[in-house]
Design a protein around this motif. Structure first.
Motif, PDB file in Angstrom:
ATOM      1  N   ILE A 269       0.882  -1.288   0.078  1.00  0.00           N
ATOM      2  CA  ILE A 269       0.044  -0.130  -0.033  1.00  0.00           C
ATOM      3  C   ILE A 269       0.863   1.201  -0.021  1.00  0.00           C
ATOM      4  O   ILE A 269       1.689   1.242   0.910  1.00  0.00           O
ATOM      5  CB  ILE A 269      -0.908   0.058   1.264  1.00  0.00           C
ATOM      6  CG1 ILE A 269      -1.650  -1.209   1.432  1.00  0.00           C
ATOM      7  CG2 ILE A 269      -1.730   1.503   1.458  1.00  0.00           C
ATOM      8  CD1 ILE A 269      -2.688  -1.410   2.624  1.00  0.00           C
ATOM      9  N   ASP A 270       0.729   2.193  -0.922  1.00  0.00           N
ATOM     10  CA  ASP A 270       1.678   3.299  -1.115  1.00  0.00           C
ATOM     11  C   ASP A 270       0.711   4.243  -0.494  1.00  0.00           C
ATOM     12  O   ASP A 270      -0.274   4.926  -0.807  1.00  0.00           O
ATOM     13  CB  ASP A 270       1.845   3.730  -2.547  1.00  0.00           C
ATOM     14  CG  ASP A 270       2.741   5.132  -2.746  1.00  0.00           C
ATOM     15  OD1 ASP A 270       2.983   5.813  -1.786  1.00  0.00           O
ATOM     16  OD2 ASP A 270       2.909   5.605  -3.844  1.00  0.00           O
ATOM     17  N   LEU A 271       0.873   4.519   0.782  1.00  0.00           N
ATOM     18  CA  LEU A 271       0.242   5.587   1.340  1.00  0.00           C
ATOM     19  C   LEU A 271       0.611   7.056   0.980  1.00  0.00           C
ATOM     20  O   LEU A 271      -0.099   8.265   1.306  1.00  0.00           O
ATOM     21  CB  LEU A 271       0.713   5.572   2.936  1.00  0.00           C
ATOM     22  CG  LEU A 271       0.149   4.514   3.835  1.00  0.00           C
ATOM     23  CD1 LEU A 271       0.764   4.415   5.078  1.00  0.00           C
ATOM     24  CD2 LEU A 271      -1.260   4.298   3.674  1.00  0.00           C
ATOM     25  N   ASP A 272       1.326   7.435   0.249  1.00  0.00           N
ATOM     26  CA  ASP A 272       1.581   8.668  -0.170  1.00  0.00           C
ATOM     27  C   ASP A 272       0.819   8.789  -1.672  1.00  0.00           C
ATOM     28  O   ASP A 272       0.989  10.128  -2.241  1.00  0.00           O
ATOM     29  CB  ASP A 272       3.295   8.625  -0.678  1.00  0.00           C
ATOM     30  CG  ASP A 272       4.224   8.552   0.292  1.00  0.00           C
ATOM     31  OD1 ASP A 272       3.880   9.351   1.704  1.00  0.00           O
ATOM     32  OD2 ASP A 272       5.272   8.107   0.260  1.00  0.00           O
ATOM     33  N   ALA A 273       0.152   7.957  -2.215  1.00  0.00           N
ATOM     34  CA  ALA A 273      -0.588   8.013  -3.458  1.00  0.00           C
ATOM     35  C   ALA A 273      -1.855   8.840  -2.937  1.00  0.00           C
ATOM     36  O   ALA A 273      -2.273   8.903  -1.972  1.00  0.00           O
ATOM     37  CB  ALA A 273      -0.838   6.762  -3.922  1.00  0.00           C
ATOM     38  N   ALA A 274      -2.269   9.525  -4.031  1.00  0.00           N
ATOM     39  CA  ALA A 274      -3.549  10.159  -3.858  1.00  0.00           C
ATOM     40  C   ALA A 274      -4.580   9.213  -3.437  1.00  0.00           C
ATOM     41  O   ALA A 274      -5.597   9.817  -2.619  1.00  0.00           O
ATOM     42  CB  ALA A 274      -4.030  11.064  -5.289  1.00  0.00           C
ATOM     43  N   SER A 275      -4.662   8.204  -3.891  1.00  0.00           N
ATOM     44  CA  SER A 275      -5.923   7.358  -3.396  1.00  0.00           C
ATOM     45  C   SER A 275      -5.236   5.810  -3.285  1.00  0.00           C
ATOM     46  O   SER A 275      -5.063   5.159  -3.958  1.00  0.00           O
ATOM     47  CB  SER A 275      -6.988   7.201  -4.420  1.00  0.00           C
ATOM     48  OG  SER A 275      -7.732   8.277  -4.909  1.00  0.00           O
ATOM     49  N   PRO A 276      -4.935   5.632  -2.100  1.00  0.00           N
ATOM     50  CA  PRO A 276      -3.978   4.551  -1.795  1.00  0.00           C
ATOM     51  C   PRO A 276      -4.937   3.115  -1.827  1.00  0.00           C
ATOM     52  O   PRO A 276      -6.193   3.401  -1.744  1.00  0.00           O
ATOM     53  CB  PRO A 276      -3.382   4.662  -0.436  1.00  0.00           C
ATOM     54  CG  PRO A 276      -3.583   6.001  -0.218  1.00  0.00           C
ATOM     55  CD  PRO A 276      -4.590   6.635  -0.888  1.00  0.00           C
ATOM     56  N   ARG A 277      -4.289   2.168  -2.522  1.00  0.00           N
ATOM     57  CA  ARG A 277      -5.180   0.897  -2.571  1.00  0.00           C
ATOM     58  C   ARG A 277      -4.097  -0.320  -2.544  1.00  0.00           C
ATOM     59  O   ARG A 277      -2.983  -0.027  -3.027  1.00  0.00           O
ATOM     60  CB  ARG A 277      -5.948   0.928  -3.882  1.00  0.00           C
ATOM     61  CG  ARG A 277      -4.971   0.891  -5.041  1.00  0.00           C
ATOM     62  CD  ARG A 277      -6.119   0.675  -6.395  1.00  0.00           C
ATOM     63  NE  ARG A 277      -6.746  -0.585  -6.428  1.00  0.00           N
ATOM     64  CZ  ARG A 277      -7.706  -0.954  -5.988  1.00  0.00           C
ATOM     65  NH1 ARG A 277      -8.726   0.016  -5.658  1.00  0.00           N
ATOM     66  NH2 ARG A 277      -8.154  -2.163  -6.178  1.00  0.00           N
ATOM     67  N   PRO A 278      -4.791  -1.457  -2.036  1.00  0.00           N
ATOM     68  CA  PRO A 278      -3.686  -2.610  -1.964  1.00  0.00           C
ATOM     69  C   PRO A 278      -3.361  -2.960  -3.139  1.00  0.00           C
ATOM     70  O   PRO A 278      -4.237  -3.242  -4.180  1.00  0.00           O
ATOM     71  CB  PRO A 278      -4.461  -3.557  -1.274  1.00  0.00           C
ATOM     72  CG  PRO A 278      -5.517  -2.726  -0.381  1.00  0.00           C
ATOM     73  CD  PRO A 278      -5.668  -1.690  -1.488  1.00  0.00           C
TER      74      PRO A 278
END
Length: 367
Positions: A269-278
């Protein structure tokens, strides 16, 4: 209080078989496991259930269990732990003791970690470490019945009650990746006890109000509670708050690993993404997945934060026949919290050591 049930008895039978085959006494094994011989004896007799599979796995290693035996131990522990949780839900919370009508005792103030920080600020090094160690012990103590952390924090959509869901989820919010954990703590080294084992990580983190540094590995053990198949249709990430990376002290160090899974699926999960997703990793299968009473599944979600501090939780969407719902997976009712690391120094702790040291210079850090 003794733990009963077919599932616990089946786990105990295999533990006893491995112990007898090893030729080692309860005393020798208990010493290596850092527990009392009486506690180990109760685990092997089915009178108590280990609160974490890591305890079972370490015993299996000492007894030279095969990979197949370790997998079977994990399956049996998950089944026993799920049965224990169902029994707790059936009984409900214990009744509060009656309070005498006539009493002049002053109310005992609630002790919170924040209050503990203030108290420690003016205390000596030894007193601070002892106080925190006692609090960690209280938070991580599973009790004589083998109960421990990791209960499901679940909220279902559609008006259906959580206890009606045909599956159970045991959450470990502070599992270790590569047998280590790194944390940001808003306390100086003199007030921070040695790093925790994986089994004790949740109590250590909560006592110090620590935050996983850089990444957080969340383990979800999912099992059906009946014969019907439950389809896990989707796993989603919900971000509740973001902020600047925490400028707190960075602590790492030695640790002890937990056990291997039965069936697994791993996600990044990239928590830096605008909309994190697994995102499924290493070619592993993503949703839809399935579980039932005899076939559990372990999900690993590794959340990364390199730019900011993030508060988040997971939603597990399921369906079974004409029933469906969504479970909220979080940290005992609160969002998970993961923070990026800035340019602060990292401190480590040697096995058998007595103090924190600077990871770059190797010099002890006392304050």
């Amino acid at each position: 209080m003794a733990v009963s049930g077919v599932e616990t008895a089946e786990l105990a039978a295999l533990l006893m078989e491995l112990k007898d085959r090893s030729g080692l006494s309860y005393g020798v094994l208990a010493k290596r496991l850092h527990m009392s011989a009486s506690t180990l004896h109760r685990y092997c007799r089915g009178e108590a259930l280990p609160p974490e599979f890591g305890t079972v796995e370490r015993l299996a290693r000492l007894c030279r269990a095969t990979p197949e035996e370790q997998a079977e131990l994990h399956r049996r522990w998950i089944a026993a732990d799920t049965a224990r949780q169902r029994e707790r839900e059936r009984k409900g919370p214990p009744p509060r003791p009656a309070v005498p009508v006539e009493t002049h005792a002053a109310p005992v103030p609630e002790v919170r970690p924040q209050g503990l920080r203030v108290a420690l600020a003016g205390a000596g090094v030894v007193a601070a470490v002892v106080a925190i160690a006692l609090l960690v012990g209280l938070l991580t103590d599973g009790g004589d019945d083998g109960s421990g952390e990791g209960d499901l924090a679940a909220i279902l959509d559609g008006g259906q009650e959580a206890e009606d869901a045909p599956l159970a989820v045991t959450t470990r919010p502070y599992a270790f990746d590569q047998c280590e954990g790194r944390y940001l703590v808003d306390l100086p080294p003199a007030q921070v006890p040695p790093p925790p084992t994986e089994t004790d990580a949740a109590g250590w983190v909560r006592a110090l109000e620590a935050v996983p540094a850089g990444e957080q590995l969340v383990e979800l053990a999912v099992q059906g509670t009946g014969a019907e198949t439950v389809v896990l249709r989707d796993l989603r990430v919900r971000v509740t708050a973001t902020g600047e990376p925490l400028p707190w002290e960075l602590y790492g160090g030695y640790s002890a690993c937990g056990g291997g899974p039965v069936r697994t699926s791993a996600f990044d999960i990239d928590l830096d993404a605008a909309s994190p997703r697994p995102t499924a990793v290493d070619g592993q299968q993503g949703p839809p997945l399935w579980v039932d009473e005899s076939e559990p599944l372990v999900l690993y979600a590794t959340a990364h934060a390199e730019e900011r501090s993030v508060e988040w939780y997971l939603e597990l969407e399921w369906s079974s026949g004409d029933r469906s719902g969504t479970l909220r997976i979080d940290d005992d009712g609160e969002p998970f919290r993961t923070s990026a690391v800035g340019d602060q120094r990292e401190m480590n702790y040697m096995i058998g050591g007595t103090e924190w040291f600077d990871s770059e210079t190797g010099e002890p850090v006392s304050r």
